[in-house]
Design a protein around this motif. Structure first.
Motif, PDB file in Angstrom:
ATOM      1  N   SER A 185       0.912  -1.130  -0.037  1.00  0.00           N
ATOM      2  CA  SER A 185       0.006   0.073   0.134  1.00  0.00           C
ATOM      3  C   SER A 185       0.950   1.229   0.037  1.00  0.00           C
ATOM      4  N   LEU A 186       2.107   1.223   0.797  1.00  0.00           N
ATOM      5  CA  LEU A 186       2.971   2.420   0.861  1.00  0.00           C
ATOM      6  C   LEU A 186       3.328   2.490  -0.734  1.00  0.00           C
ATOM      7  N   ARG A 238       2.781   6.213  -2.931  1.00  0.00           N
ATOM      8  CA  ARG A 238       3.866   6.767  -3.583  1.00  0.00           C
ATOM      9  C   ARG A 238       3.527   7.055  -5.078  1.00  0.00           C
ATOM     10  N   LYS A 239       3.092   5.989  -5.631  1.00  0.00           N
ATOM     11  CA  LYS A 239       2.964   6.042  -7.119  1.00  0.00           C
ATOM     12  C   LYS A 239       1.924   6.878  -7.386  1.00  0.00           C
ATOM     13  N   LYS A 240       0.986   7.072  -6.983  1.00  0.00           N
ATOM     14  CA  LYS A 240      -0.109   7.848  -6.997  1.00  0.00           C
ATOM     15  C   LYS A 240       0.306   9.236  -7.003  1.00  0.00           C
ATOM     16  N   GLY A 277      -8.646   3.293  -0.171  1.00  0.00           N
ATOM     17  CA  GLY A 277      -8.150   1.613   0.114  1.00  0.00           C
ATOM     18  C   GLY A 277      -6.939   1.530   0.661  1.00  0.00           C
ATOM     19  N   ASP A 278      -5.954   2.428   0.027  1.00  0.00           N
ATOM     20  CA  ASP A 278      -4.528   2.122   0.558  1.00  0.00           C
ATOM     21  C   ASP A 278      -4.316   2.629   1.986  1.00  0.00           C
ATOM     22  N   GLN A 279      -4.911   3.729   2.364  1.00  0.00           N
ATOM     23  CA  GLN A 279      -5.055   4.179   3.609  1.00  0.00           C
ATOM     24  C   GLN A 279      -5.471   3.076   4.528  1.00  0.00           C
ATOM     25  N   LEU A 280      -6.530   2.408   4.306  1.00  0.00           N
ATOM     26  CA  LEU A 280      -7.145   1.487   5.001  1.00  0.00           C
ATOM     27  C   LEU A 280      -6.147   0.366   5.091  1.00  0.00           C
TER      28      LEU A 280
END
Lengths: 308, 260
Positions: A135-136, A140-142, A272-275
């Motif tokens: 998720s990290l 970062r990609k985003k 979603g990624d933070q979750l």
């Protein structure tokens, strides 16, 4: 005096406010992540003096309420994939039955407790680290470039495509073989039975990474499935071990159903990624605690038999 | 040989029995109030009082103990020199679930007040150790019992409570006393034994006993009965009520959301 209630099955009195806040906390987690919270609640209850068997059984009773409330909230948000849930459930029940037999064999061999703890640490460590790093990277990609994700066919995806009995899961927006949820359900069921937990925190990563479902649907569907698992456990424990303390469960429940409602809303707001990162951190934290309990010298060298 | 032993026994009996008489009849009279403790829904421990009088030169020790039971324990050990885990199990037989000793602020079994003096008195944890039976090797049972004491003390079920016995004015023959027995909240129903000892010259000079009844009433009694006599029904009800509570909570929250 007023804030104390006597727990008839646990055989002790407890502070109502303390239990109520514990309920809210776990309900919140349950609503946000779609995990039952058993892996957190049971140790906390034991810490405040509830016997281990009573803590585990009353906790599953409480999860029945929390996951009902959570499933309902997520259903309204359109986040429950019933088709997928049922298939996972069927697999889970079959896996659970197999898992109980495996535990029996391990107990007979003598070192079951140790194996359980090591499985725990390895599973939690692996799942937690993987989720966290993945998720990290995604976050970062985003941030780096708003480029659209490149659709690439990995070997895993190719393998998925070749399996027979492909089926559309509309709510999740995926097309999969029926064998996938069934097989993974069995896998999680076995692990959950061995580790003595509902399995939410293994099921969630499985749905995200192996079934490739979107995170929000994962949470709702996981809660839906946990509901049934815990109804089963509550009735079985009450019938064969008399370890369900209804007073304790009810107070926890009032807190956790409340928490679950807020949790579902928070879940919708977070990405979603933070979750995933949050859940990964909690999983890693529990893993470290578990590892420490294996490494540090215990204060008291004996414990009552019957805990898990 | 047998004769010798019987003579010895008779002599020692005389010694033991002789003591109260020699010390101008040490005595203790005690009254327990209340004689029963009810565990209701809001139970959070209780206080029970032992009042009475005792010979002037004696000290009062009150012991509250539960029925003997067998306790199965897991032993913790190290494997690979690194990891702690449960290694084997051990059972302690005939050990009370509750064992509380109440003494006055400056009670000392003897001048030295070493722990082994409790053993001489036949009171305290030392006496308990003699009474229990541990299902493990002799060398190990000592350590197991020590750890078991720690476990029970951490739960507040085994303790020596100082400052709970106070004395009134000394009269001609004796003095009045009052003991406050703090009953812990972690209490299981059953019969408990309250013993009051008059201790003089490092030995028990007189003893009197009473019984304390502990029972569940009201809601706890109802739930216990249902849980143990009709387990399946109880489990089913617990699950249904949990689902109902979850749905209710959902409905309440929906109403709130519908407003926006």
């Amino acid at each position: 005096m007023f804030w104390h209630l006597y727990l008839p099955i646990a055989g002790s009195s407890i502070n109502v406010l303390l239990i109520f806040s514990l309920g809210i906390l776990v309900g919140l987690l349950s609503g946000i992540f779609g995990v039952g919270g058993g892996f957190l609640m049971t140790p906390l209850l034991i810490m405040i003096g509830v016997p281990p068997t009573v803590a585990a059984a009353s906790d599953s009773n409480q999860i029945v309420g929390a996951s009902t409330s959570g499933t309902l909230a997520h259903y309204r948000l359109g986040n429950v994939d019933f088709k997928m849930g049922f298939l996972l459930l069927i697999g889970g029940v079959a896996g659970g039955t197999v898992g109980v037999q495996i535990i029996k064999i391990l107990r007979a061999l003598g070192n079951a407790d140790f194996l359980i703890k090591v499985t725990y640490v390895l599973m939690l460590g692996f799942v937690g680290s993987y989720m966290f790093l993945e998720s990290l990277q995604a976050i970062r990609k985003k941030k780096a470039a708003q480029q659209p994700p490149v659709a690439r066919e990995s070997k895993y995806a190719q393998l998925l495509g070749k399996l027979p009995w492909q089926m559309n899961f509309d709510t999740s927006g995926v097309r999969l073989s029926v064998l996938m949820p069934l097989g993974l359900g069995v896998f999680v069921g076995i692990l959950a039975a061995i580790m003595g937990v509902g399995g939410g925190f293994i099921m969630v990563p499985v749905m995200v990474y192996l079934l490739r479902m979107p995170m929000h649907v994962v949470v709702g569907t996981s809660l839906f499935q946990i509901l049934f698992t815990c109804i089963n456990v509550t009735i079985l424990q009450a019938y064969s071990n008399h370890t369900v303390d209804f007073v304790l469960a009810l107070i926890l429940l009032l807190g956790s159903t409340l928490g679950a409602q807020f949790g579902a809303k928070i879940s919708k707001k977070l990405g979603g990624d933070q979750l995933k990162i949050l859940l990964a951190s909690i999983v890693l934290l529990v893993m470290v605690k578990m590892l420490l309990s294996l490494l540090l010298t215990p204060e008291i060298m004996v414990a009552y038999k019957g805990g898990h | 040989m047998l004769k010798k032993i019987s003579i010895l026994l008779a002599l020692s009996c005389c010694l033991v029995l002789g003591r109260p008489f020699s010390s101008a009849a040490s005595y203790v009279k005690a009254h327990l109030s209340p004689e029963a403790v009810d565990i209701g829904a809001f139970f959070n421990g209780a206080q029970v009082y032992v009042t009475g009088d005792v010979s002037r030169d004696a000290e009062v020790v009150v012991r509250l103990s539960g029925m003997g039971q067998n306790v199965a324990l897991k032993k913790k050990g190290k494997i690979l020199g690194l990891l702690w885990m449960n290694l084997g199990s051990v059972t302690i037989h005939n050990v009370p679930n509750l064992y509380l000793i109440y003494i006055s602020k400056d009670f000392k079994p003897t001048a030295g007040a070493q722990p082994d003096k409790w053993e001489e008195l036949g009171l305290g944890f030392a006496a308990l150790k003699k009474q229990v039976d541990i299902s493990s090797a002799e060398a190990e049972s000592e350590a197991v019992f020590e750890e078991f004491l720690k476990l029970k003390e951490s739960e507040g079920l085994y303790a020596i409570e100082t400052g709970q016995v106070t004395y009134g004015e000394a009269e001609s023959g004796g003095k009045s006393f009052r003991a406050v027995l703090q009953i812990p909240p972690r209490l299981t129903p059953g019969k408990y034994l309250v013993e009051t000892f008059a201790v003089k010259d490092a030995s028990v000079a007189a003893r009197t006993t009473a019984e304390l009844q502990v029972k569940q009433v009201g809601l706890p009694a109802f739930i216990s009965r249902l849980a143990f006599k009709h387990g399946a029904l109880y489990g089913l009800l617990a699950a249904i009520i949990a689902i109902a509570a979850g749905l209710l909570m959902g409905v309440i929250f929906k109403g709130e959301k519908g407003a926006h």
